[in-house]
Design an enzyme around this catalytic site. Structure first.
Site: not given
Lengths: 339, 339
Positions: A11-12, A139-140, A194-195, A220, A301
């Site tokens: 994908t990436i 990350s995305c 994520h934080g 997302h 994403q």
């Protein structure tokens, strides 16, 4: 010309390969793939030299009628910079190979932060990666948050950010993933990763993140609250964001109500694979109550980290500063939506 | 015995009728229905007197083999209190009929707040409705928020609440609704109607709400942030919530990761229709960072307002205080989960 190898062509990786091939100052040495599936077939059609990621599987490429330029170690040796786009956890296993060849490496956000010298977002901390041996493109979701937090922090100061991430259950091609017909706290404990991941880019920023997973595949969507340190109004924030090429403000009246219409818009515009490299922020949602800023943004994403990977190559090489690199990347790829 | 009529026998009405019939101090006079569909058939089987909500359609009930006790006006005349469970907007049209008969009326949260003398949540403001001519039971989401905000405000004080509501696209029976495979800001502007609706219960509370709609049908899920006025820790909050019968804390280790498992648990427990009258809060998600409390809660949109409707009947009649009414309601219905 910087010789860039891409290890992992899923994908990436396939998007990074296309973006690298489009740059005026980079050559794509080749791409490494584990299996001769439809993606390997497409790489061959594009003329990308194909390398076997797993030496034991060389024969399978021959059986599929695909010529190999060599094995992954040859690719690493030939590259000035290697971009590791393998699945989460495999990048860390590959790090020793890159070290052995003294090849600077770029990893993806699915790896732990300690896989690389520095975590990277072009807009927020390009200079931290200049001259480093390795960088991890976050990350995305972390990329999407970093892109809005950087201008907000510079302009108004950020007292605290609180973000709920409504995460797609899987990519469109991940047919075996769920949930079906449910909304799952994911993770149920707070904060989500994520934080802390944003803190690899902004070490001192106060941020709490909550994640949920839903039956959607396209993008997302973030519900963002940022308590600013100084006064702002919504029009100010819209103006400030308008200066940022990687932020697309969906205009009121565009009749774009969700990710489906966003993807349709991207396809209509002729974007490769319908990619949306920009944060897609609903302009109408930008609201300030006191010092509390709110907005909704959709994050693609599969593609928003792709320009970041290209910029990370230049940062590791020390070839350009942030503004130069970002402009070159955007110009070559066609990043930026003027609606 | 208070004679209670239920006008509208759909998702909410049929549940309210069952709950009223179970109370020791209420008689169900009957239920009014617009069409002789499967729900009317079930009402007849349960022995609930059936009234035609639309006089012009009386014949259709006869054709379906369903006996009528009369028309809706007869039901209103016979009732001490009428609970209007008609679709949003129809309640306001019915208000004049209830006035004409001097029948105290309870409306649902889909109506505008000015349809009734007072907006109602049993835990938060029972006394405001005592002796009133009409009350509006706030919506499922506002009910779910009011139930947690009341004890938090009493115990710690609430400085500000920020809530993202991830809303189910439709109920399980609403087969024509979307979205499919998307996440929609809904509404795209901020705040959603939920914050102002909470202010009909807590006029001075500072709350901002954001809504999104996703492809799920079973329950809503809230991502809740409440900045408290005084210090707390997560264990404190869990203890405080444990005193509230209408808050169910999903224990860690129960393997209940979303609404699907919650509904399965409710069905296994023999709950009628698999209803979850309680807020379902993931205990593990209750987290305090500084004075910021976070949690995830799932709200069963079809049933959480049902005990509130029963309590509203007693409030309008002045028959009991909040604690007495809530205890009677819960005992008769079986509200409260001891896990």
């Amino acid at each position: 010309m910087t010789q860039v190898g891409v290890n992992g062509y899923g994908t990436i990786g396939k998007r990074v390969a296309d973006a690298v091939a489009a740059q005026p100052d980079m050559d794509l040495v080749g791409v490494a793939k584990t299996r001769p599936n439809f993606e390997a077939e497409t790489a061959a059609r594009k003329g990308y030299p194909l390398y076997a990621a797993v030496p034991e599987r060389v024969d399978r490429f021959a059986e599929a009628g695909l010529d190999l330029a060599g094995e992954v170690e040859d690719l690493v040796a030939a590259a000035d910079v290697i971009v590791d786009c393998t699945p989460s956890g495999i990048g860390a296993e590959n790090a020793a190979l890159y070290d052995d060849h003294d090849t600077p490496a770029i990893f993806q956000g699915g790896e732990d932060a300690d896989v690389a010298d520095v975590s990277f977002n072009a807009r927020a901390n390009f200079d931290d990666a200049v001259g480093a041996d390795s960088a991890r493109v976050v990350s995305c979701n972390t990329t999407g948050l970093s892109r809005i937090l950087a201008p907000l922090d510079e302009t108004y100061g950020v007292e605290k950010a609180r973000v709920t991430l409504v995460r797609r259950g899987g990519d469109p091609g991940q047919t075996g993933r769920g949930p079906i017909d449910d909304i799952l706290p994911d993770p149920v404990t707070i904060p989500s990763h994520h934080g802390p991941d944003v803190n690899t880019i902004f070490p001192d920023l106060d941020i709490d993140t909550l994640g949920m997973k839903v039956p959607a595949t396209l993008m997302h969507t973030h519900s963002v609250n940022v308590t600013l340190e100084s006064d702002a109004d919504a029009a100010d924030v819209r103006d400030r964001f308008a200066d940022e090429t990687r932020l697309f403000q969906i205009p009121a009246g565009a009749d774009i109500d969700g990710a489906g219409k966003l993807k349709e818009f991207a396809h209509d515009a002729g974007r490769p694979r319908g990619d949306l490299w920009e944060n897609c922020i609903w302009a109408e949602s930008i609201t300030v109550e006191g010092r509390d800023l709110y907005l909704f943004q959709a994050i693609h994403q599969e593609s928003d980290v792709v320009p970041e990977n290209v910029d990370a190559v230049r940062a590791l090489r020390g070839d350009a500063d942030a503004a130069e690199s970002m402009a070159t990347t955007e110009d070559a790829m066609g990043v930026g939506i003027d609606y």
